[in-house]
Design a protein around this motif. Structure first.
Motif: not given
Length: 340
Positions: A181-186
């Motif tokens: 989820a963190e990478k997708c938000a980035f």
């Protein structure tokens, strides 16, 4: 100058995932440059997925690293001493010196670099091989047109992130696939992709389909495996697929067979797909165009980048193992020493 030269060698060929025992840290004297040689001191070391292939002795496009040989890598180095015309002490160069503190060169494998106001490490990332891989693969094979939909695997990595942002420059709708989820938000919030999908989600295939209501015109392949399995039915007629990497399969001990060959070939025929694997040096003639265009887009803020910097040569093996499992966030580099 240090009196010792540390180097990390291939201790054994991995079976499946590389382990600590497949690497060995050795220490020896710093080599002395002879006539026609220069001594390079490594500042930054690049870690990239292709290195897993070099650890194997299977037939490939490049020779494998020899057992007991220094691990393969491109580095940013500073000339510590020189007896080569055109290379002066203090110069900053790119070299394929591998996982070690110091190395000798005859100058033919060293190219001077100047990243301007950007960190030297970007010569191994957005302004280096990963950036050029993205630029040449997308524009030469993907041939994106304004309004088309591009899907990018490993979208938070150095290649995928650059692919997606070039796609936006070219007027496309861009969907990224990443591993958290963190990478997708980035990918969505910082890089400006139109959507991002987590391939670790239990409903990944459905979420990807929802993100591409008009299908996929260009799929930039970095991963393979279940990601490609979800992408295949969503491809539009005449879709283009630059195949850059298959990181999901690099540690496999047997063929995963996620997509049966007859299914793939039926799709390729009925949809008239263009699937082309490539290596970045296939497009060496485009290097000047890449440096001009991507350099300008970075300066203009149209392309942003992220680096994952790990300190210490001794930490390269563990960092590399994490890279193959998607634990890095951005371009993975090892900071070996500071510039003097």
């Amino acid at each position: 100058m240090a009196s010792d030269n540390r180097r990390i060698v291939l201790a054994a060929r991995p079976k499946g995932k590389p382990t600590d025992s497949d690497f060995r840290l050795e220490t020896g004297p710093v080599p002395e440059p002879g006539p026609g040689q220069a001594l390079l001191r490594t500042l930054f070391l690049s870690l990239d997925p292709y290195m897993r292939g070099r650890m194997s002795d299977a037939k490939s496009y490049a020779a494998p690293v020899a057992v007991d040989g220094v691990m393969e890598a491109e580095v940013v180095a500073q000339v510590a001493a020189s007896r080569v015309d055109g290379l002066n002490e203090g110069d900053i160069v790119l070299s394929r010196s591998g996982w070690q503190d110091y190395a000798l060169t005859d100058g033919k494998g060293a190219r001077k670099v100047d990243t301007g106001e950007l960190p030297l490490s970007t010569a191994l990332g957005v302004l280096g091989m990963p950036g050029m891989t993205a630029y040449t693969g997308l524009l030469t094979i993907g041939k994106p047109k304004p309004g088309e939909t591009i899907v990018v695997a490993a979208a938070s990595g150095p290649v995928g992130a650059t692919v997606g942002q070039i796609g936006k420059v070219k007027g496309c709708r861009v969907v990224g696939i990443a591993g958290s989820a963190e990478k997708c938000a980035f990918v969505k919030d910082e890089l400006g992709f139109d959507a991002a999908v987590d391939h670790r989600s239990p409903t990944f295939a459905e979420e990807l389909a929802d993100a591409v209501p008009d299908g996929i015109d260009v799929y930039f392949e970095n991963v393979g495996g279940k990601v490609f399995e979800a992408v295949l039915p969503l491809l539009n007629p005449f879709a283009r697929i630059p195949v850059c990497g298959l990181v999901a399969q690099y540690n496999a001990t047997e063929f995963p067979g996620a997509v049966p060959v007859p299914v793939l070939m039926r799709q390729a025929l009925s949809k008239r797909l263009h699937i082309q694997g490539f290596l970045v040096f296939d497009f060496n003639a485009q290097e000047d165009d890449f440096r001009r265009d991507v350099g300008q887009w970075v300066r203009e803020g149209k392309i942003r980048y992220r680096e994952d910097v790990v300190d210490g040569l001794e930490n390269a093996p563990r960092a590399f193992q994490g890279l193959l499992e998607g634990k890095n966030f951005g371009k993975l580099v090892i900071r070996v020493a500071d510039r003097t």
